[in-house]
Design a protein around this motif. Structure first.
Motif, PDB file in Angstrom:
ATOM      1  N   PRO B  57      -8.624  -2.676  34.151  1.00 14.88           N
ATOM      2  CA  PRO B  57      -9.369  -2.764  32.882  1.00 14.88           C
ATOM      3  C   PRO B  57      -8.636  -2.025  31.759  1.00 14.88           C
ATOM      4  CG  PRO B  57     -10.739  -1.867  34.669  1.00 14.88           C
ATOM      5  CD  PRO B  57      -9.329  -1.878  35.168  1.00 14.88           C
ATOM      6  N   VAL B  58      -8.766  -2.535  30.548  1.00 15.99           N
ATOM      7  CA  VAL B  58      -8.230  -1.819  29.389  1.00 15.99           C
ATOM      8  C   VAL B  58      -9.098  -0.580  29.185  1.00 15.99           C
ATOM      9  CG1 VAL B  58      -7.879  -1.913  26.894  1.00 15.99           C
ATOM     10  CG2 VAL B  58      -7.332  -3.909  28.314  1.00 15.99           C
ATOM     11  N   PRO B  59      -8.493   0.595  29.231  1.00 14.03           N
ATOM     12  CA  PRO B  59      -9.300   1.821  29.178  1.00 14.03           C
ATOM     13  C   PRO B  59      -9.711   2.179  27.750  1.00 14.03           C
ATOM     14  CG  PRO B  59      -6.981   2.391  29.313  1.00 14.03           C
ATOM     15  CD  PRO B  59      -7.049   0.880  29.348  1.00 14.03           C
ATOM     16  N   ASP B  60     -10.796   2.913  27.628  1.00 16.61           N
ATOM     17  CA  ASP B  60     -11.174   3.427  26.313  1.00 16.61           C
ATOM     18  C   ASP B  60     -10.213   4.525  25.869  1.00 16.61           C
ATOM     19  OD1 ASP B  60     -13.273   1.795  25.740  1.00 16.61           O
ATOM     20  OD2 ASP B  60     -14.783   3.109  26.629  1.00 16.61           O
ATOM     21  N   GLU B  61      -9.870   5.395  26.829  1.00 14.68           N
ATOM     22  CA  GLU B  61      -8.996   6.521  26.498  1.00 14.68           C
ATOM     23  C   GLU B  61      -7.587   6.244  27.020  1.00 14.68           C
ATOM     24  OE1 GLU B  61     -10.045   8.782  24.457  1.00 14.68           O
ATOM     25  OE2 GLU B  61     -11.975   7.737  24.474  1.00 14.68           O
ATOM     26  N   PRO B  62      -6.572   6.891  26.448  1.00 17.01           N
ATOM     27  CA  PRO B  62      -5.185   6.628  26.855  1.00 17.01           C
ATOM     28  C   PRO B  62      -4.950   6.906  28.336  1.00 17.01           C
ATOM     29  CG  PRO B  62      -5.258   8.052  24.910  1.00 17.01           C
ATOM     30  CD  PRO B  62      -6.663   7.895  25.381  1.00 17.01           C
ATOM     31  N   MET B  63      -4.124   6.101  28.981  1.00 20.77           N
ATOM     32  CA  MET B  63      -3.606   6.464  30.294  1.00 20.77           C
ATOM     33  C   MET B  63      -2.555   7.548  30.076  1.00 20.77           C
ATOM     34  SD  MET B  63      -2.944   2.893  32.366  1.00 20.77           S
ATOM     35  CE  MET B  63      -2.346   3.574  33.935  1.00 20.77           C
ATOM     36  N   ALA B  64      -2.470   8.503  30.989  1.00 22.17           N
ATOM     37  CA  ALA B  64      -1.392   9.493  30.900  1.00 22.17           C
ATOM     38  C   ALA B  64      -0.058   8.767  31.086  1.00 22.17           C
ATOM     39  CB  ALA B  64      -1.573  10.550  31.978  1.00 22.17           C
ATOM     40  N   ASP B  65       0.973   9.251  30.411  1.00 25.70           N
ATOM     41  CA  ASP B  65       2.271   8.570  30.470  1.00 25.70           C
ATOM     42  C   ASP B  65       2.755   8.418  31.908  1.00 25.70           C
ATOM     43  OD1 ASP B  65       1.877   8.885  27.805  1.00 25.70           O
ATOM     44  OD2 ASP B  65       3.784   9.879  27.374  1.00 25.70           O
ATOM     45  N   GLU B  66       2.574   9.470  32.722  1.00 26.05           N
ATOM     46  CA  GLU B  66       3.050   9.409  34.111  1.00 26.05           C
ATOM     47  C   GLU B  66       2.271   8.360  34.893  1.00 26.05           C
ATOM     48  OE1 GLU B  66       1.726  12.201  32.679  1.00 26.05           O
ATOM     49  OE2 GLU B  66       3.717  12.687  31.878  1.00 26.05           O
ATOM     50  N   ALA B  67       0.967   8.293  34.651  1.00 28.85           N
ATOM     51  CA  ALA B  67       0.146   7.311  35.362  1.00 28.85           C
ATOM     52  C   ALA B  67       0.551   5.897  34.953  1.00 28.85           C
ATOM     53  CB  ALA B  67      -1.331   7.547  35.059  1.00 28.85           C
ATOM     54  N   LEU B  68       0.848   5.733  33.679  1.00 29.22           N
ATOM     55  CA  LEU B  68       1.247   4.410  33.200  1.00 29.22           C
ATOM     56  C   LEU B  68       2.595   4.009  33.792  1.00 29.22           C
ATOM     57  CD1 LEU B  68       0.908   1.916  31.484  1.00 29.22           C
ATOM     58  CD2 LEU B  68       1.422   3.263  29.447  1.00 29.22           C
ATOM     59  N   LEU B  69       3.522   4.955  33.860  1.00 31.81           N
ATOM     60  CA  LEU B  69       4.827   4.641  34.453  1.00 31.81           C
ATOM     61  C   LEU B  69       4.695   4.362  35.952  1.00 31.81           C
ATOM     62  CD1 LEU B  69       7.051   7.148  32.453  1.00 31.81           C
ATOM     63  CD2 LEU B  69       7.221   4.642  32.397  1.00 31.81           C
ATOM     64  N   ALA B  70       3.775   5.059  36.615  1.00 34.48           N
ATOM     65  CA  ALA B  70       3.559   4.792  38.041  1.00 34.48           C
ATOM     66  C   ALA B  70       2.983   3.383  38.232  1.00 34.48           C
ATOM     67  CB  ALA B  70       2.620   5.842  38.632  1.00 34.48           C
ATOM     68  N   TYR B  71       2.066   3.006  37.348  1.00 38.34           N
ATOM     69  CA  TYR B  71       1.520   1.644  37.384  1.00 38.34           C
ATOM     70  C   TYR B  71       2.645   0.625  37.176  1.00 38.34           C
ATOM     71  CZ  TYR B  71      -0.615  -2.508  35.214  1.00 38.34           C
ATOM     72  OH  TYR B  71      -0.945  -3.789  34.864  1.00 38.34           O
ATOM     73  N   LEU B  72       3.509   0.887  36.197  1.00 38.15           N
ATOM     74  CA  LEU B  72       4.603  -0.048  35.917  1.00 38.15           C
ATOM     75  C   LEU B  72       5.587  -0.115  37.091  1.00 38.15           C
ATOM     76  CD1 LEU B  72       5.228   0.728  32.137  1.00 38.15           C
ATOM     77  CD2 LEU B  72       4.212  -1.352  33.119  1.00 38.15           C
ATOM     78  N   ARG B  73       5.766   1.009  37.764  1.00 40.92           N
ATOM     79  CA  ARG B  73       6.643   1.010  38.930  1.00 40.92           C
ATOM     80  C   ARG B  73       6.090   0.069  40.007  1.00 40.92           C
ATOM     81  NH1 ARG B  73       8.335   3.258  43.507  1.00 40.92           N
ATOM     82  NH2 ARG B  73      10.569   3.665  43.508  1.00 40.92           N
ATOM     83  N   ASP B  74       4.788   0.106  40.170  1.00 43.98           N
ATOM     84  CA  ASP B  74       4.131  -0.775  41.124  1.00 43.98           C
ATOM     85  C   ASP B  74       4.299  -2.247  40.696  1.00 43.98           C
ATOM     86  OD1 ASP B  74       2.496  -0.734  43.507  1.00 43.98           O
ATOM     87  OD2 ASP B  74       0.841  -1.463  42.254  1.00 43.98           O
ATOM     88  N   VAL B  75       4.113  -2.497  39.402  1.00 43.55           N
ATOM     89  CA  VAL B  75       4.302  -3.858  38.876  1.00 43.55           C
ATOM     90  C   VAL B  75       5.715  -4.348  39.182  1.00 43.55           C
ATOM     91  CG1 VAL B  75       4.547  -5.190  36.726  1.00 43.55           C
ATOM     92  CG2 VAL B  75       2.559  -3.692  37.050  1.00 43.55           C
ATOM     93  N   VAL B  76       6.699  -3.495  38.911  1.00 44.11           N
ATOM     94  CA  VAL B  76       8.100  -3.910  39.053  1.00 44.11           C
ATOM     95  C   VAL B  76       8.473  -4.144  40.511  1.00 44.11           C
ATOM     96  CG1 VAL B  76      10.502  -3.137  38.793  1.00 44.11           C
ATOM     97  CG2 VAL B  76       8.857  -2.803  36.921  1.00 44.11           C
ATOM     98  N   PHE B  77       8.096  -3.205  41.387  1.00 39.07           N
ATOM     99  CA  PHE B  77       8.641  -3.269  42.748  1.00 39.07           C
ATOM    100  C   PHE B  77       7.738  -3.958  43.764  1.00 39.07           C
ATOM    101  CE2 PHE B  77      11.190   0.079  40.793  1.00 39.07           C
ATOM    102  CZ  PHE B  77      12.445  -0.455  41.047  1.00 39.07           C
TER     103      PHE B  77
END
Lengths: 500, 500
Positions: B57-77
């Motif tokens: 879901p699109v969050p109301d509050e910002p995702m932490a940068d590290e959490a967002l990069l971890a999510y993107l890592r999952d997307v990529v690999f």
């Protein structure tokens, strides 16, 4: 056995070299962000200067990485304009989100093709989730709505109007063409962006068959006139098929009475399209959202993340109330793409729903920007952009040398420079347009503040549009300071004798 | 004086934070490049698996940068397909140049709008230089030729055919629409990509008015049949306006007799468009260039840098012999964009020459790739791709379990798996299509080697297309190893009794 060809590895850079080159690009970006407040929005160049500097010959042999990065450094710092500069306030061109730029590196590095699900599973599921968020949560369209990220607002409007044409013409236009039926008519207002006119041209309908309904004194389509025009056209054998309402006109940020237009479309059996290219994202701002009442009744909506969601160029979005109609209007499946979904378990091939077969992962920069910033901060900042435009409007009204050209609409403020000592007289209005036209051009090349214009009636006015998360009140103040300084100077040179 | 609003700075990331986030993205890309040879081209997912993982879901509050990069890592690999993998050999989808990906970071970070010169001076001068290089140096079009980078091949063909329609219809189609003249006819071959059919649909001409001229046994348009069809149509009141020649058909890489088609167009007063979406860049390879003789006579050419120039998705290119015709076909200047060129000394506003007003700096990734690799290495590698396809063809012919489906064309090799012990018999051909269709699907989900198909006559065949600078001979060998392994297994399951 056949002789295996020897490898040719020139283009296959090692990961370390790739990383070093990406670091070089990131260095330039970081330096740009650091220096942005001190840089001019643009420099004083001529096309020839820029061409001589950047249009180098394509070499036979590779440029060394350092030489290429040095060339790019020159491109970035000497020959580029900065739309992310806090004082870039022209047209409607977003500042470019920071995480969105990093996302573009990843999208390009991954290089998925979001035309086919198997070639881009995460890209397509993200694009579907993103467009559903826009459709359902942002605009309030019902279940079954969805859309695509496309190259920009012109294409988003075109895609929607093609779906409208194909669905509402009343014959099989895709197969038989425009010639097989009566003349189709498209309805919009005199303030609608010209891309919808051009869409009618692209679709074979013709500009002459686009009706430009007049507007009220708030620049909103006159709905009574819309009804009358439709009735007149039906009498002459024209078949109306769609109405374009605008949610944020490009000149003054006006929003049509969308609910009233939806009523007309319901009564007349017409497709209701909303061009929300500019205004759409203001649905995220609590104070602005009520202005858009009725947009949830649209058959289709076009809006531009690269405008008021600030994402980097480019990415527009087209949304359909009934997403499946896009496939009906764009699918053209060739024999070389075959799929057994019982084996592949694949999702949607988005290349069958829009004008591109091969599709970029443009959705990622928008998606990452929403995740990184969150919906609340977006809403606050969009609201703040509008607040800044109203602040500028108030400053204009207080200032003896400026005149507000109309109400501030969304985040657009139109005004003009009027020398306080300019006498009344027959040439006054014409001179003010000449003066402000020249003032805009001089401000643009001056580069401290970059704005553009509107033409309201026959008045040429200056126009500030804030879709920029780096802009603050001091930048609004600077607009008036620079405009007064340059305006007074130009007035001294240009003012005709009889107005002295 | 008006109260200045308080700043709202949530979206305005500091340069250090921007850089750290870009480094996070670059880390993922570098890791991807490092692991690419060991990763499968794709994994075994279902659409539901991927959706559950990535459609958060699109969050109301910002995702932490590290959490967002971890999510993107999952997307990529975990959830992405790798078109840059040496064993991705399907459709026609380039591997994605390394410097091109870094260039996309810079293009997004700069965020110029290449619709207007003042908003993108370097971007526009680079795009002009790039498209002139393609027009003059690569394709041999004369002075005055030029074009645009657009979203892809479908759009490039559409833009060219719109220019053709508007120039050759014989009346003011842009204004009056298709209904104001006789039925227009478009000519192409049965092997032309469906995007040209769809362009006719988009332009209001209709699929039914596209003539699919038959091909010879080399999949080239029969030019005698083209002449005959034009003559028949003229007799029935149809007005032919354009012929599409193909330089690299999508199924077999065939190239039409372009010079002969140019003769027909000259004789008949028709626009000569070449769809070189795939084959175009082979003009850089000395051994392949002669195959394209006659392309220099085209009125327009569409080709895709994101195919055989390997640049990241997406970016197609449309070139016109007379560049100025694009403005005649797309310009629609609104009042809010005003410019005094005597003051601004600006160059071309490319938004007036094509289907988008706001335009991305897509040209940069193509330009940087050409500078970084140089013309010679491009030529060598393109030639090598074709050599690898011929090598595969030779291996197929030597192999008892495979059958070549026709001559190798450019870098495409079509073949099928034929179990050596399969008897002759009435069901043999039908079974071979069933077997190879299933084999393709199983190879795709297997993920070691990813190829696609062609349908040649009524035969379903496997198809390898090398537009990948990481592919080498061992990858061709792997195609046959995997196809034999999986093909034998599937044959054991599927073969009907009467063919045992």
């Amino acid at each position: 056995m056949s002789q295996a060809p020897e490898p040719v590895r020139d283009l296959d850079w090692a990961p370390e070299r790739a990383r070093a080159f990406a670091d070089g690009a990131a260095d330039l970006w970081e330096e740009l962000l650091r220096r942005l407040p001190e840089l001019p929005v643009r420099r004083r160049w001529s096309a020839e200067d820029v061409r001589n500097a950047v249009a180098i010959p394509v070499p036979d042999e590779p440029m060394a990485d350092e030489a290429l990065l040095a060339y790019l450094r020159d491109v970035v710092f000497e020959w580029s304009a900065y739309l992310g500069h806090p004082r870039f306030l022209a047209y409607i061109s977003g500042a470019g989100t920071v995480p969105g730029a990093a996302a573009d590196l990843l999208a390009a590095g991954l290089n998925m093709n979001a035309g086919g699900w198997q070639l881009a599973p995460s890209a397509i599921e993200i694009e579907v989730a993103l467009t559903r968020f826009f459709a359902n949560e942002m605009f309030g369209l019902p279940e079954g709505a969805g859309g695509l990220i496309v190259s920009g607002g012109a294409m988003a409007n075109f895609v929607a109007l093609k779906a409208a044409r194909d669905r509402r013409a009343g014959w099989d236009v895709r197969n038989e063409g425009i010639l097989a039926g009566p003349q189709l008519g498209l309805y919009l207002s005199t303030e609608t962006h010209v891309v919808s006119d051009r869409a009618a041209d692209m679709l074979g309908i013709g500009w002459a068959n686009v009706r430009h309904v007049s507007v009220d004194d708030g620049s909103r389509m006159r709905v009574d006139e819309l009804r009358a025009q439709i009735a007149r056209d039906r009498e002459t054998g024209i078949r109306p098929f769609a109405v374009v309402g605008t949610a944020g006109t490009v000149s003054t940020g006006a929003i049509d009475a969308l609910g009233d237009i939806a009523d007309v479309c319901a009564d007349e059996g017409l497709w209701f399209h909303v061009d929300a290219a500019y205004g759409g994202p203001a649905m995220l701002a609590e104070d602005l959202r009520p202005l858009f009442a009725g947009i949830e009744r649209a058959d289709s909506i076009a809006f531009d993340p690269h405008k008021w969601l600030y994402t980097p160029h480019s990415g527009g979005c087209v949304l359909l109330r009934d997403f499946s109609l896009l496939q009906g209007s764009f699918d053209a499946q060739p024999s070389y793409i075959h799929q057994d979904r019982e084996v592949t378990h694949a999702g949607l091939d988005l290349g069958r729903y829009g004008p591109q077969f091969s599709r970029s992962f443009w959705a990622l920069k928008v998606w990452v920007s929403l995740l990184a910033h969150g919906r609340s901060a977006y809403g606050r900042r969009i609201s703040h952009d509008a607040e800044l435009a109203r602040y500028l409007g108030a400053r204009v009204e207080e200032h003896p040398a400026f005149e507000l050209a109309g109400p501030v609409g969304l985040s657009i403020c139109c005004f003009r420079f009027v020398p306080p000592d300019l006498p009344e007289g027959s040439g006054r209005e014409a001179y003010l347009s000449v003066l402000n036209e020249r003032l805009m051009a001089e401000m643009q090349v001056d580069g401290r503040v970059f704005l553009s214009n509107a033409v309201l009636g026959d008045r040429f006015v200056l126009r500030v549009c804030v879709v920029n998360f780096r802009t603050e009140a001091q930048d609004m103040d600077a607009v008036l300071e620079v405009a007064e300084e340059l305006g007074s100077k130009i007035d001294g040179e240009l003012r005709p004798e009889d107005l002295r």
